[in-house]
Write a protein that holds these residues in place. Structure first.
Motif, PDB file in Angstrom:
ATOM      1  N   ILE A   1       0.816  -1.218   0.000  1.00 56.45           N
ATOM      2  CA  ILE A   1       0.000   0.000   0.000  1.00 56.45           C
ATOM      3  C   ILE A   1       0.846   1.263   0.000  1.00 56.45           C
ATOM      4  CG2 ILE A   1      -1.913  -1.148   1.165  1.00 56.45           C
ATOM      5  CD1 ILE A   1      -1.102   0.236   3.743  1.00 56.45           C
TER       6      ILE A   1
ATOM      7  N   LYS B   1       2.852   1.983  -2.153  1.00 53.84           N
ATOM      8  CA  LYS B   1       2.950   2.389  -3.553  1.00 53.84           C
ATOM      9  C   LYS B   1       1.728   3.173  -4.021  1.00 53.84           C
ATOM     10  CE  LYS B   1       5.269  -2.045  -4.362  1.00 53.84           C
ATOM     11  NZ  LYS B   1       5.170  -3.342  -5.078  1.00 53.84           N
ATOM     12  N   HIS B   2       0.697   3.274  -3.168  1.00 55.10           N
ATOM     13  CA  HIS B   2      -0.571   3.866  -3.582  1.00 55.10           C
ATOM     14  C   HIS B   2      -0.871   5.127  -2.768  1.00 55.10           C
ATOM     15  CE1 HIS B   2      -1.847   0.258  -5.925  1.00 55.10           C
ATOM     16  NE2 HIS B   2      -1.084  -0.363  -5.042  1.00 55.10           N
ATOM     17  N   ASN B   3      -1.480   6.098  -3.427  1.00 54.76           N
ATOM     18  CA  ASN B   3      -1.975   7.284  -2.722  1.00 54.76           C
ATOM     19  C   ASN B   3      -3.291   6.997  -2.021  1.00 54.76           C
ATOM     20  OD1 ASN B   3       0.181   8.904  -3.580  1.00 54.76           O
ATOM     21  ND2 ASN B   3      -0.849   9.387  -5.514  1.00 54.76           N
ATOM     22  N   ASN B   4      -4.117   6.168  -2.633  1.00 54.69           N
ATOM     23  CA  ASN B   4      -5.418   5.816  -2.070  1.00 54.69           C
ATOM     24  C   ASN B   4      -5.283   4.475  -1.354  1.00 54.69           C
ATOM     25  OD1 ASN B   4      -8.118   5.036  -1.606  1.00 54.69           O
ATOM     26  ND2 ASN B   4      -8.816   6.268  -3.334  1.00 54.69           N
TER      27      ASN B   4
ATOM     28  N   ALA C   1      -6.392   0.506  -2.417  1.00 56.42           N
ATOM     29  CA  ALA C   1      -5.364  -0.522  -2.547  1.00 56.42           C
ATOM     30  C   ALA C   1      -5.704  -1.754  -1.707  1.00 56.42           C
ATOM     31  CB  ALA C   1      -4.010   0.046  -2.118  1.00 56.42           C
TER      32      ALA C   1
ATOM     33  N   ASN D   1      -8.158  -3.922  -3.450  1.00 55.18           N
ATOM     34  CA  ASN D   1      -7.492  -4.680  -4.518  1.00 55.18           C
ATOM     35  C   ASN D   1      -6.829  -5.938  -3.959  1.00 55.18           C
ATOM     36  OD1 ASN D   1      -6.584  -4.847  -7.347  1.00 55.18           O
ATOM     37  ND2 ASN D   1      -4.541  -4.561  -6.468  1.00 55.18           N
TER      38      ASN D   1
END
Length: 296
Positions: A141, A143-146, A150, A153
């Protein structure tokens, strides 16, 4: 969210005292202007505050209706999250065979999803969700802004693993996947409410009309009421201002205040329910009301 039926006058005054001072100053100025400048030249028609009062009533009514609609929609979205979270956990616990470790990991990850979504909606730095995630999840997570998106997913990926391992049949796979879709829908609706700005022209014009009304009302009644018109002008303006502020407090339902949707209480309730369904021993305490008045 307020819990009491009666609101203390002190709470109302804390929210309106700045506007009250402006109104008192405006009423005082209007009284002296009428008394020493225009009293001997012309009279202010009473139709002016009448028309302004009618316009204000329409504006405040519209503002408050739209504000409550936003608040109620937000509350319904999080009410759905409560029900779907319980159903999601119940389905995983009772439908999945042989993979208790993945089930527990998915349920804990869902609790993390709720806390991450709550923190995002309130614009807060709240990383309580990290304690429910594995090292691998935390690494992904980042790697993600949201974060909450994530996590959904990752949930879908683990559900697919259960299906490939024949730990869950096709019909139940579809049912649980539909719940993940509903979580995504609720997440999107919450973000839409937060990111959609209430039209500023309505709130701005309402404030302008209230100020014009207070001034014109004071000018009209100062002939009969004298200096008491200052108090009467403020009193009538206070009614409009309090009503308008009350409605505007609901415009942003996810803010961390007494009028907002109680996200802390809702997420904690879901957390307690899901951990008990997992038969965990470390169960947090419910969120307690603040001064027995409201809960956040």
């Amino acid at each position: 969210m307020l819990l009491v039926q009666n609101i203390r006058l002190s709470r109302i005054l804390r929210n309106t005292w700045q506007v009250d001072l402006i109104m008192i100053a405006s009423c005082t100025a209007a009284y002296f202007v009428r008394e020493y400048l225009i009293a001997h030249h012309f009279e202010i028609p009473s139709i002016i505050p009448t028309v302004l009062g009618t316009a204000i009533a329409f504006f405040i009514g519209f503002n408050n209706n739209q504000a409550y609609d936003r608040w109620w929609e937000a509350r319904k979205v999080w009410g759905s999250l409560v029900n779907d979270s319980r159903s999601f956990t119940r389905a995983l616990i009772n439908y999945v065979d042989k993979d208790d470790e993945i089930v527990k990991r998915m349920v804990c990850r869902h609790i993390a999803f709720l806390y991450a979504l709550k923190a995002s909606l309130r614009g807060a730095v709240d990383e309580i969700y990290t304690k429910y995630l594995t090292t691998e999840d935390l690494a992904e997570i980042e790697k993600h802004n949201n974060v909450h998106n994530a996590l959904l997913n990752i949930q879908s990926r683990d559900l697919q693993k259960l299906s490939k391992a024949n730990s869950i049949d096709g019909f139940r796979f579809i049912e649980i996947n539909e719940m993940l879709t509903r979580f995504s829908d609720s997440m999107g609706m919450s973000e839409r409410i937060k990111n959609t700005i209430f039209p500023t022209t309505y709130t701005y014009l309402t404030k302008v009309f209230i100020w014009l009304f207070v001034v014109s009302f004071t000018l009209v009644i100062s002939k009969e009421a004298g200096i008491a018109s200052i108090f009467l002008g403020w009193m009538i303006g206070f009614v409009f201002v309090s009503t308008q502020i009350n409605g505007m407090s609901l415009v942003n339902p996810f803010e961390n205040n007494s009028a907002g949707v109680p996200l802390n209480q809702i997420t904690r309730t879901i957390e307690i329910n899901l951990l008990q369904m997992l038969e965990e021993n470390d169960i947090p305490e419910p969120i307690k009301p603040i001064n027995d008045e409201y809960v956040l």
